[in-house]
Design an enzyme around this catalytic site. Structure first.
Site, PDB file in Angstrom:
ATOM      1  N   SER A 155      31.375  66.208  27.273  1.00  0.00           N
ATOM      2  CA  SER A 155      30.826  67.148  27.338  1.00  0.00           C
ATOM      3  C   SER A 155      31.700  68.123  27.632  1.00  0.00           C
ATOM      4  O   SER A 155      32.111  68.587  26.277  1.00  0.00           O
ATOM      5  CB  SER A 155      30.708  67.113  29.032  1.00  0.00           C
ATOM      6  OG  SER A 155      30.432  68.167  30.220  1.00  0.00           O
ATOM      7  N   ASP A 180      25.906  64.735  24.855  1.00  0.00           N
ATOM      8  CA  ASP A 180      26.053  65.546  25.528  1.00  0.00           C
ATOM      9  C   ASP A 180      26.068  66.896  25.921  1.00  0.00           C
ATOM     10  O   ASP A 180      26.675  66.804  26.691  1.00  0.00           O
ATOM     11  CB  ASP A 180      25.549  65.012  26.941  1.00  0.00           C
ATOM     12  CG  ASP A 180      24.279  65.095  27.113  1.00  0.00           C
ATOM     13  OD1 ASP A 180      22.947  64.887  26.879  1.00  0.00           O
ATOM     14  OD2 ASP A 180      24.576  65.145  28.929  1.00  0.00           O
ATOM     15  N   HIS A 307      23.643  62.807  32.260  1.00  0.00           N
ATOM     16  CA  HIS A 307      25.193  63.368  31.574  1.00  0.00           C
ATOM     17  C   HIS A 307      25.998  62.371  30.819  1.00  0.00           C
ATOM     18  O   HIS A 307      26.317  62.250  29.205  1.00  0.00           O
ATOM     19  CB  HIS A 307      25.670  64.471  32.547  1.00  0.00           C
ATOM     20  CG  HIS A 307      26.183  65.324  31.694  1.00  0.00           C
ATOM     21  ND1 HIS A 307      26.264  65.570  30.752  1.00  0.00           N
ATOM     22  CD2 HIS A 307      27.557  65.931  31.762  1.00  0.00           C
ATOM     23  CE1 HIS A 307      27.308  66.237  30.245  1.00  0.00           C
ATOM     24  NE2 HIS A 307      28.045  66.434  30.891  1.00  0.00           N
TER      25      HIS A 307
END
Length: 352
Positions: A155, A180, A307
């Site tokens: 992220s 991700d 996530h």
């Protein structure tokens, strides 16, 4: 940070299963006849990082008062240098590190304003500052004797990894793994981020309650990973007599756009072997779709996770990292690492 369903926890059941009476079990028995029923507090009790990493250390940066906390594991092979997402900590990679360290070294950094790191300005989460932090920590750890390094970022940490690679200041950079995060979807989600941050539960009466909420109503799906990682994302607030989030992300909005703007082009232009791990194909934007069709990077969609792929399926994540290292022959001297699978594909010219 992500837009997972942040629904509040259901009220605890008034009737909890009674504890099974304890009885002696032979030390040589493979398992008890019947496992004891766990209470909620036992199920969500914290786990020590020492079960996964080998050691922790504080890295003092020269000519500053900044001190960065790192967790380290493994003794041989290239260094898998892990950068966590916004609001997470280096312990986000704990369960995966326990497996990766069998074949490579692992360093997981608590970024500025997160975990146990302490800086002169914990709210300066500009991409430039955080990139300089990473380079300074690597310099402090290894000096001029740099090992082969694979940057792995989740992220926000993925954007930092890409920007560090784009600086071309890390001469031993041997691979780039982004987890991700994609420019298009990240930029589009920024307008919702403040609402997501403010709508999540803010105060916890205990660490166990925080772990429970993050599994039931937050972004994590793996209870054991949450038991290791969540405690490091909290601080105890004496005035409020409760636990609150360590990272004050809602106060750093001015930097969010800089994390992701131009990310796809920087990722595609990096000359090292690249791997993009996604929790769903809907996250892929146009630039990366074209780049993937042209073979500029390897992409793997990891199904049935949220996530935080590295937390939800740590063993699968670790295997993907180890296979990436083997496939691209990343090692101290550019040779295959003993014990990894012998079949590998030479990177295409546009990856070299």
């Amino acid at each position: 940070m992500d837009s997972s369903d942040l629904t509040p926890l259901p009220e605890e059941s008034a009737e909890e299963q009674p504890q099974q009476p304890s009885r002696p079990v032979s030390a040589f028995a493979s398992k008890p006849d019947r496992p004891p029923t766990q209470s909620s507090s036992e199920k969500y009790s914290p786990l020590d990082w020492m079960g996964y990493f080998d050691k922790e250390d504080d890295i003092c940066i020269l000519d500053s008062n900044d001190v960065f906390h790192v967790y380290m594991a493994g003794t041989e092979g290239p260094v898998v240098f892990c950068l966590h997402g916004g609001g997470y900590s280096g312990l986000s990679f704990a369960l995966a590190a326990n497996k990766i360290k069998e074949k490579a070294r692992v360093v997981a950094l608590d970024l500025r304003g997160h975990g146990k790191s302490c800086t002169e300005n914990d709210l300066d989460l500009s991409i430039e500052t955080m990139c300089n932090d990473v380079l300074a920590v690597i310099k402090s750890l290894y000096g001029d004797n740099l090992p082969a390094i694979v940057l792995v970022g989740h992220s926000m940490g993925g954007s930092i990894a890409v920007h560090v690679a784009a600086k071309r200041q890390l001469s031993s950079l041997a691979g780039l793994v982004v987890v991700d995060v994609v420019e298009g979807t990240a930029m589009a989600s920024l307008i919702h981020m403040q609402k997501i941050l403010t709508s999540r539960m803010q105060h916890f009466s205990s660490i166990e309650k925080a772990i429970e909420w993050n599994v039931k109503g937050g972004s994590l799906r793996n209870v054991d990973s949450a038991r290791v990682s969540i405690p490091s994302t909290l601080n105890y607030d004496d005035s409020k007599k409760c636990f609150v989030y360590r990272a004050r992300l809602e106060e750093t909005e001015q930097y969010w756009k800089g994390w992701y703007e131009g990310l796809s082009e920087k990722f595609l232009s990096s000359p090292v072997p690249k791997l993009l791990l996604l929790a769903g194909t809907d996250r892929l934007d146009r630039a990366l779709t074209i780049g993937q069709m042209q073979g500029k990077f390897q992409m793997i969609v990891v199904r049935h996770t949220g996530h935080a792929i590295q937390e939800d399926v740590p063993d699968e994540f670790a295997n993907l990292i180890i296979n990436f290292i083997s496939r691209n022959r990343i090692g101290p001297h550019g040779v295959e690492i003993p014990g990894l699978k012998s079949s590998w594909s030479k990177p295409s010219k546009n990856q070299e």
